[in-house]
Design an enzyme around this catalytic site. Structure first.
Site, PDB file in Angstrom:
ATOM      1  N   SER A 102       0.836  -1.197   0.000  1.00  0.00           N
ATOM      2  CA  SER A 102       0.000   0.000   0.000  1.00  0.00           C
ATOM      3  C   SER A 102       0.876   1.256   0.000  1.00  0.00           C
ATOM      4  O   SER A 102       1.655   1.446  -0.940  1.00  0.00           O
ATOM      5  CB  SER A 102      -0.962  -0.045   1.188  1.00  0.00           C
ATOM      6  OG  SER A 102      -1.962   0.923   1.051  1.00  0.00           O
TER       7      SER A 102
ATOM      8  N   ASP B  36     -10.123  -5.445  -3.360  1.00  0.00           N
ATOM      9  CA  ASP B  36      -9.520  -4.388  -2.531  1.00  0.00           C
ATOM     10  C   ASP B  36     -10.411  -3.153  -2.567  1.00  0.00           C
ATOM     11  O   ASP B  36     -10.647  -2.571  -3.625  1.00  0.00           O
ATOM     12  CB  ASP B  36      -8.132  -4.076  -3.100  1.00  0.00           C
ATOM     13  CG  ASP B  36      -7.316  -3.146  -2.233  1.00  0.00           C
ATOM     14  OD1 ASP B  36      -7.890  -2.211  -1.633  1.00  0.00           O
ATOM     15  OD2 ASP B  36      -6.089  -3.356  -2.166  1.00  0.00           O
TER      16      ASP B  36
ATOM     17  N   HIS C 201      -7.510  -5.732   0.866  1.00  0.00           N
ATOM     18  CA  HIS C 201      -6.304  -4.916   1.050  1.00  0.00           C
ATOM     19  C   HIS C 201      -5.490  -5.342   2.271  1.00  0.00           C
ATOM     20  O   HIS C 201      -4.438  -4.759   2.542  1.00  0.00           O
ATOM     21  CB  HIS C 201      -6.736  -3.447   1.202  1.00  0.00           C
ATOM     22  CG  HIS C 201      -5.622  -2.459   1.030  1.00  0.00           C
ATOM     23  ND1 HIS C 201      -4.956  -2.289  -0.167  1.00  0.00           N
ATOM     24  CD2 HIS C 201      -5.035  -1.592   1.905  1.00  0.00           C
ATOM     25  CE1 HIS C 201      -4.024  -1.362  -0.018  1.00  0.00           C
ATOM     26  NE2 HIS C 201      -4.040  -0.919   1.229  1.00  0.00           N
TER      27      HIS C 201
END
Lengths: 279, 279
Positions: A148, A224, A257
């Site tokens: 991320s 996600d 995620h």
């Protein structure tokens, strides 16, 4: 530089340690985790840097990421830094996506952030020197990855330092801070409104401006929640295509995620890095 | 019984879920985690129960234990209950080793604990019925394992229910609450001072009193800070020898009491259980 050992524990054959030191880059104590696989006395091992995402400390990946079995199998040292300076004297923001826990791996130029938020310098200069001095690493064999915000970090650190990393990968990276709300907020805050200054912190812009990597592995979950609005993996695909740059972007069906996603594919990534680090 | 889905996430091919329900055994809401591997539609899978240790909720093993890849490989469902009732109306103790987070898998008989701390009934009766009703489990193929206080739970639940579990293992279990400070404090509090009432909650006493298991696998770290004073693995070795009961106790050099230890050997345990559950 003095390194304090916070803890060590045997895990998957090797040793998982946590260390603290006074950082000159951030002007604060910084904590990081290092996993050292079993190895012959005197051996120097390749090192894989792991940059974590928003809200994370050194600890999230250490307990959730499931890298240790693969690192011990392949003989790779794994380093997890913190994501920002922390502490009472350090400026902060109430939001999860700015301030402490959200350093975005930049050297901040704007007050009040510029005094402590020098995470680029910390990750690119200070921590590598410290790790090289204190652990059995072979600094000619470095790889980098992250998740991320840390995927953004891994891509941009590697693109800005050609030749330093033999392998670069990312999980669900923020591929273009210039083109998403997380990036807009953080880079405005840390770097100011002049977007020309943001380009060295944007993987797609760095590629458009000529930076290249020999190869790249990216995993991205199709489930996600941040894919559409923040991560925008397709912008990286476009940048690679326009630059004629090799890279594998794998869309993983149904994965979200979280570290449930990362832990599923980290052994793949460690093996992919090891192939390049041990070649 | 109504089951609320708190969250689900794809992980290592299967799905990691978290669920909540109103428990009749404890009189409180209870939360638990279930990992369901990939499987053919309509298939019923063996189930491995995981009982956690002091201070843990359903979440510790779920994020730290590294069971998912092995469970998906072997097709085993993995269930992580909480370790006690919780909440504002539930009695508690400031210490980490008594009260909320420390139910010791007993049916408390002493006020104020007896109203809610009915974890034996919850683990032995209510939760199995709920899981059987809501997940694709084959209840004829159950195994049980756990860590520390949960290792004590796994051993005693299995010893008290002959034939229910095809396989029983433990990590760093409290083998005899009758003979350690943790057990003394908790069982005095939950069951009162008459130690005759404790014997059904003591693996060594159950074996001495005639309970048997066909086989047993225990891993114990030699670097475990609680080994000498609380866990006392040698008492289980003695009980097995005196009973002529088969069991493998592995002393793992240098490993401590943490999930760094558990995560190292959980894949071994899942494979060991799977061999017995799928025979």
């Amino acid at each position: 530089m003095t390194l304090e050992t916070v803890s060590t524990a045997r895990c998957h054959g090797g040793m998982q340690g946590v260390y603290r030191h006074q950082s000159s880059a951030t002007g604060t104590p910084m904590t990081f985790a290092v996993y050292v696989p079993e190895h012959a006395p005197g051996a120097r091992l390749p090192v894989l840097w792991w940059l974590s995402g928003l809200t994370c400390t050194h600890e999230n990946a250490m307990v959730k990421c499931e890298y240790k079995a693969a690192c011990n199998e392949h003989g790779v040292i794994f380093v997890c830094p913190d994501t920002s300076p922390r502490g009472e004297g350090v400026p902060n923001d109430e939001a999860y996506d700015f301030g402490q826990g959200a350093g975005f791996y930049v050297n901040a130029t704007q007050p009040p952030w510029s005094e402590h938020f020098q995470m680029r310098r910390y990750i690119e200069e200070e921590l590598p020197a410290l790790v090289a001095e204190n652990f059995p690493v072979d600094m000619d064999r470095q790889g980098i990855s992250g998740h991320s915000m840390g995927g953004h970090g891994a891509l941009t650190v590697s693109l800005r330092n050609p030749g330093r990393f033999r392998s670069t990968s990312a999980f669900a990276p923020i591929v273009s801070p210039l083109n998403c709300p997380w990036g807009d907020k953080a880079l405005t805050g840390y770097l100011g409104p002049d977007k020309a200054a943001w380009r060295e912190y944007d993987a797609c812009a760095l590629i458009a401006d000529g930076a290249r990597l020999p190869d790249l592995l990216v995993d991205q979950g199709t489930g996600d929640e941040w894919l559409e609005g923040q991560l925008k993996t397709h912008l990286l695909e476009q940048a690679l295509a326009q630059a004629g740059m090799t890279g594998t972007i794998r869309m993983q069906p149904g994965y979200d995620h979280s570290y449930f996603f990362v832990s599923t594919f980290i052994a793949d990534h460690v093996a992919w890095h090891a192939e390049r680090l041990k070649a």
